[in-house]
Motif scaffolding. Structure first.
Motif, PDB file in Angstrom:
ATOM      1  N   TYR A 211      30.389  19.255  21.273  1.00 12.70           N
ATOM      2  CA  TYR A 211      31.495  18.374  20.771  1.00 12.70           C
ATOM      3  C   TYR A 211      30.927  17.501  19.502  1.00 12.70           C
ATOM      4  CZ  TYR A 211      32.982  19.237  25.553  1.00 12.70           C
ATOM      5  OH  TYR A 211      33.469  20.052  26.811  1.00 12.70           O
ATOM      6  N   GLN A 212      29.988  18.420  18.920  1.00 15.22           N
ATOM      7  CA  GLN A 212      29.589  17.833  17.723  1.00 15.22           C
ATOM      8  C   GLN A 212      30.664  17.398  16.466  1.00 15.22           C
ATOM      9  OE1 GLN A 212      27.523  20.959  14.981  1.00 15.22           O
ATOM     10  NE2 GLN A 212      25.741  19.445  14.731  1.00 15.22           N
ATOM     11  N   SER A 213      31.558  18.311  16.544  1.00  9.13           N
ATOM     12  CA  SER A 213      32.950  17.933  15.536  1.00  9.13           C
ATOM     13  C   SER A 213      33.678  16.679  16.001  1.00  9.13           C
ATOM     14  CB  SER A 213      33.921  18.999  15.729  1.00  9.13           C
ATOM     15  OG  SER A 213      34.548  19.350  16.921  1.00  9.13           O
ATOM     16  N   PHE A 214      33.555  16.213  17.195  1.00  5.48           N
ATOM     17  CA  PHE A 214      33.927  14.861  17.632  1.00  5.48           C
ATOM     18  C   PHE A 214      33.104  13.614  17.547  1.00  5.48           C
ATOM     19  CE2 PHE A 214      36.480  18.271  20.017  1.00  5.48           C
ATOM     20  CZ  PHE A 214      37.531  17.547  19.948  1.00  5.48           C
ATOM     21  N   GLY A 215      31.802  14.027  17.087  1.00  6.46           N
ATOM     22  CA  GLY A 215      30.891  13.007  16.918  1.00  6.46           C
ATOM     23  C   GLY A 215      29.790  13.031  17.538  1.00  6.46           C
ATOM     24  N   CYS A 216      29.270  13.880  18.382  1.00  6.11           N
ATOM     25  CA  CYS A 216      28.104  13.931  19.089  1.00  6.11           C
ATOM     26  C   CYS A 216      26.920  14.437  18.162  1.00  6.11           C
ATOM     27  CB  CYS A 216      27.906  14.568  20.293  1.00  6.11           C
ATOM     28  SG  CYS A 216      26.639  14.502  21.197  1.00  6.11           S
ATOM     29  N   ILE A 217      26.116  13.761  17.826  1.00  4.76           N
ATOM     30  CA  ILE A 217      24.922  14.298  16.912  1.00  4.76           C
ATOM     31  C   ILE A 217      23.692  14.778  17.629  1.00  4.76           C
ATOM     32  CG2 ILE A 217      25.704  13.032  14.964  1.00  4.76           C
ATOM     33  CD1 ILE A 217      23.287  10.836  15.460  1.00  4.76           C
ATOM     34  N   GLY A 218      23.764  14.817  19.037  1.00  2.00           N
ATOM     35  CA  GLY A 218      22.549  15.253  19.879  1.00  2.00           C
ATOM     36  C   GLY A 218      22.182  16.710  19.585  1.00  2.00           C
ATOM     37  N   VAL A 219      20.749  17.158  19.835  1.00  2.00           N
ATOM     38  CA  VAL A 219      20.448  18.688  19.945  1.00  2.00           C
ATOM     39  C   VAL A 219      19.699  18.676  21.227  1.00  2.00           C
ATOM     40  CG1 VAL A 219      19.132  20.387  18.983  1.00  2.00           C
ATOM     41  CG2 VAL A 219      20.385  18.765  17.549  1.00  2.00           C
ATOM     42  N   TYR A 220      20.181  19.653  22.081  1.00  2.00           N
ATOM     43  CA  TYR A 220      19.701  19.505  23.498  1.00  2.00           C
ATOM     44  C   TYR A 220      18.969  20.815  23.845  1.00  2.00           C
ATOM     45  CZ  TYR A 220      22.308  15.294  23.857  1.00  2.00           C
ATOM     46  OH  TYR A 220      22.993  14.125  23.696  1.00  2.00           O
ATOM     47  N   PRO A 221      17.942  20.876  24.730  1.00  2.00           N
ATOM     48  CA  PRO A 221      17.113  22.181  25.240  1.00  2.00           C
ATOM     49  C   PRO A 221      18.211  22.744  25.914  1.00  2.00           C
ATOM     50  CG  PRO A 221      15.895  20.130  25.917  1.00  2.00           C
ATOM     51  CD  PRO A 221      17.244  19.528  25.350  1.00  2.00           C
ATOM     52  N   TYR A 222      18.247  24.113  25.776  1.00  3.40           N
ATOM     53  CA  TYR A 222      19.446  25.237  26.138  1.00  3.40           C
ATOM     54  C   TYR A 222      19.609  24.808  27.730  1.00  3.40           C
ATOM     55  CZ  TYR A 222      21.743  29.482  27.151  1.00  3.40           C
ATOM     56  OH  TYR A 222      22.578  30.534  27.500  1.00  3.40           O
ATOM     57  N   TYR A 223      18.689  24.711  28.581  1.00  8.99           N
ATOM     58  CA  TYR A 223      19.157  24.536  29.950  1.00  8.99           C
ATOM     59  C   TYR A 223      19.523  23.139  30.548  1.00  8.99           C
ATOM     60  CZ  TYR A 223      17.102  28.987  30.891  1.00  8.99           C
ATOM     61  OH  TYR A 223      16.857  30.416  30.729  1.00  8.99           O
ATOM     62  N   SER A 224      19.639  22.121  29.573  1.00  9.64           N
ATOM     63  CA  SER A 224      20.199  20.838  29.909  1.00  9.64           C
ATOM     64  C   SER A 224      21.369  20.369  28.915  1.00  9.64           C
ATOM     65  CB  SER A 224      19.171  19.772  29.688  1.00  9.64           C
ATOM     66  OG  SER A 224      18.772  19.562  28.256  1.00  9.64           O
ATOM     67  N   LYS A 225      21.796  21.243  28.001  1.00  8.04           N
ATOM     68  CA  LYS A 225      22.891  21.163  27.347  1.00  8.04           C
ATOM     69  C   LYS A 225      24.151  21.377  28.078  1.00  8.04           C
ATOM     70  CE  LYS A 225      25.118  23.547  23.266  1.00  8.04           C
ATOM     71  NZ  LYS A 225      26.485  24.242  23.990  1.00  8.04           N
ATOM     72  N   LEU A 226      24.342  22.018  28.959  1.00  6.86           N
ATOM     73  CA  LEU A 226      25.527  22.170  29.778  1.00  6.86           C
ATOM     74  C   LEU A 226      25.625  20.871  30.560  1.00  6.86           C
ATOM     75  CD1 LEU A 226      27.402  24.546  30.111  1.00  6.86           C
ATOM     76  CD2 LEU A 226      26.528  24.914  32.307  1.00  6.86           C
ATOM     77  N   LYS A 227      24.640  20.331  31.156  1.00  4.23           N
ATOM     78  CA  LYS A 227      24.883  18.936  31.944  1.00  4.23           C
ATOM     79  C   LYS A 227      25.318  17.966  30.796  1.00  4.23           C
ATOM     80  CE  LYS A 227      22.411  15.836  35.109  1.00  4.23           C
ATOM     81  NZ  LYS A 227      21.155  15.518  35.771  1.00  4.23           N
ATOM     82  N   HIS A 228      24.683  17.934  29.693  1.00  2.58           N
ATOM     83  CA  HIS A 228      24.954  16.833  28.909  1.00  2.58           C
ATOM     84  C   HIS A 228      26.519  16.968  28.544  1.00  2.58           C
ATOM     85  CE1 HIS A 228      25.650  14.601  25.154  1.00  2.58           C
ATOM     86  NE2 HIS A 228      25.775  15.671  24.425  1.00  2.58           N
ATOM     87  N   GLU A 229      26.846  18.138  28.235  1.00  2.17           N
ATOM     88  CA  GLU A 229      28.197  18.323  27.720  1.00  2.17           C
ATOM     89  C   GLU A 229      29.477  17.933  29.011  1.00  2.17           C
ATOM     90  OE1 GLU A 229      27.439  21.889  24.607  1.00  2.17           O
ATOM     91  OE2 GLU A 229      28.386  22.572  26.474  1.00  2.17           O
ATOM     92  N   SER A 230      28.889  17.818  30.070  1.00  4.59           N
ATOM     93  CA  SER A 230      29.780  17.592  31.218  1.00  4.59           C
ATOM     94  C   SER A 230      29.989  16.097  31.155  1.00  4.59           C
ATOM     95  CB  SER A 230      29.182  18.206  32.703  1.00  4.59           C
ATOM     96  OG  SER A 230      28.006  17.528  32.777  1.00  4.59           O
TER      97      SER A 230
END
Length: 304
Positions: free
Chosen positions: A116-135
């Motif tokens: 959701y970078q295009s919606f304003g999120c600027i975070g960069v996450y480890p591959y295996y925690s990215k999915l949880k963050h996005e939820s």
């Protein structure tokens, strides 16, 4: 039979399936004290070739452990393995229980920007925690709250408000009180249809007021409820009341608006609103009980 390649033999001799719910050190990078903080690395990029390697050829989603491979090295995710009946979707060889440990290690070394970078999120996450963050990402878009059709539009709140007004022709009102009347000539004809959706603007926020008739068992039921156009933690700052009555009697409901993160159907099926059985609705309507005439009033207020 040994292949002569100790690494490959090691992979074949350990048909291990990882249960992600019990392997928190791989998927869940949340600390004991609270959720992880995103690394602000806007310039980090990952080669598109690497992303393609981690894309399941069946569902086209990113793969997470266990990542399976056939004897020819073609990979796919664990969720799709039963869907292809244990046959490689690329070469049709039998998959067995070979895991692609090398690709899992490559994934563990990656850091990716939020979807959701295009919606304003600027975070960069480890591959295996990215999915949880996005939820849970506060920037993830909302789905259209209109319940009268299978609308697939998503976006932020201003976009959805304009969409409801322009595309669904929803009534828009300013103020925190409402007074609606619903009339139906034959209340026995209920087809799970939405009565009405009205959007209210008050306290600088938007609220969706739903009126609906639906079938509960063999009897029609009428329900009214409010949803908040925003996240649940913000919705809890508000309360609302609904009142319906007639013939000297009335029913009152008071509750907290549900976030539009919860689908319309989920709220309705949990009966989280003013619920009116048909017999009571006809009693409130008066007359010969052959016509439904319900007047529902209410207000919204902010909790201190």
């Amino acid at each position: 039979m040994a292949s002569g390649n100790p690494f490959f033999d090691d992979m074949q001799s350990k048909p291990e399936v990882i249960d992600l719910t019990q392997n928190e050190d791989i998927v869940d990078c949340e600390s004991v004290d609270g959720p992880i903080q995103p690394a602000i690395k806007p310039n980090v990029t990952v080669s598109s070739n690497v992303r393609e390697l981690l894309e399941c050829p069946v569902c086209l989603n990113a793969m997470y452990p266990p990542i399976h491979q056939c004897s020819n090295g073609h990979t796919l995710c664990s969720g799709c393995k039963p869907r292809v009946h244990n046959r490689c979707p690329t070469c049709r060889h039998e998959l067995g229980n070979i895991r692609c440990l090398a690709l899992e290690k490559v994934a563990a070394s990656l850091e990716l920007p939020c979807t959701y970078q295009s919606f304003g999120c600027i975070g960069v996450y480890p591959y295996y925690s990215k999915l949880k963050h996005e939820s849970q990402c506060s920037y993830r878009p909302y789905s259209c709250p209109y319940a009268g059709s299978e609308c697939t539009v998503i976006g932020d709140i201003p976009h959805l408000v304009a969409h409801l007004k322009d595309d669904h022709k929803v009534d828009m009102h300013n103020g925190c009180t409402f007074n609606h009347r619903y009339v139906k000539s034959n209340p026995h004809e209920v087809e799970n249809a939405t009565w009405m959706l009205t959007v209210f603007s008050c306290f600088g926020q938007y609220f969706c007021l739903h009126f609906e008739a639906f079938q509960l068992g063999i009897s029609p039921v009428y329900i009214a409820f409010l949803r908040f156009m925003g996240d649940d933690n913000e919705a809890k700052n508000y309360s609302y009341s609904l009142e319906v009555g007639g013939n000297g009697r009335k029913m009152i409901w008071q509750g907290v608006p549900r976030s539009i993160r919860d689908s319309h159907r989920k709220v309705r099926d949990s009966f989280d609103g003013l619920l009116i059985q048909r017999n009571m609705a006809l009693f409130f309507s008066g007359g010969d009980r052959k016509e439904l005439k319900l007047r529902v009033t209410g207000r919204i207020w902010r909790e201190q």
